[in-house]
Write an enzyme that holds these catalytic residues in place. Sequence first.
Site: not given
Length: 233
Positions: A17, A128, A34
Amino acid sequence: MIDDIFKKPEHVAVIMDGNGRWAKRRGLPRVFGHREGAKAVERTLKIAVELDIKWLSVFAFSTENWKRPKEEVDAIMSLLVEYINTKVPELVRDNIRLRFMGRRDGLPEMIRESMDEGEKATEHCSGLNFVVAINYSGKAEIVDAVNKILRSGVDEISENTFKSYLYIPEMPEPDLLIRTSGEKRISNFMLWQLAYTELYFTETLWPDFDEEEFLKAVYFYQSRERRFGKVPG
Ligand code: IPE
Ligand code: IPE
Ligand code: MG
């Protein structure tokens, strides 16, 4: 780095955020935030691999984020497609398995295709597990699970069976949740899975998130005593 004798989180979840505020502070349009946020995702992935963390999940777009101006939503969707398409070869190289969670319905065709291709191309990767939540809502995930259960004709269910109806049944519950930008809320992320997660909040805006910040969060996690309802011991 992180000493192996200390417990390491197996699954780190992140509510990324503060992109908009990062851009605003620089007098830039929100989309720049972004774009910069995508670079922070890169850094975070790299550190997660170095720390040998097994699962990293990130909240990229919520079902509520459709309420943003169309221009911003379109920019985020384009960034996501661009990100997935360019990163998949690197993920394959680094043995990272990419998966998505959220409602596929309602997403533009273009992004659904990229998501399917990305998942398929990395299906065999055993390092991962990188989970990207797109068009995701924790309440919707629970409702979707309930509807699947109803359709299957089951009339009674245990917690364990319920878990098997979630978007990624094999995903362990997060040990550590990081939320950047100072907001102290869950914003509809993984409502079922966060039941016993350690929560870490930092004022740092997502585009500024780096190795030092990640390590601070992991040290925080290591300092916590997880009791799961038991007495200290
Ligand atoms: C997080 O940053 C990214 C998304 C929710 C897509 P924001 O865009 O929410 O940034 P702020 O909270 O407005 O600063
Ligand atoms: C949560 O951030 C969703 C994502 C990070 C994708 P928001 O910025 O949408 O959350 P609120 O509106 O501040 O709760
Ligand atoms: Mg926000």
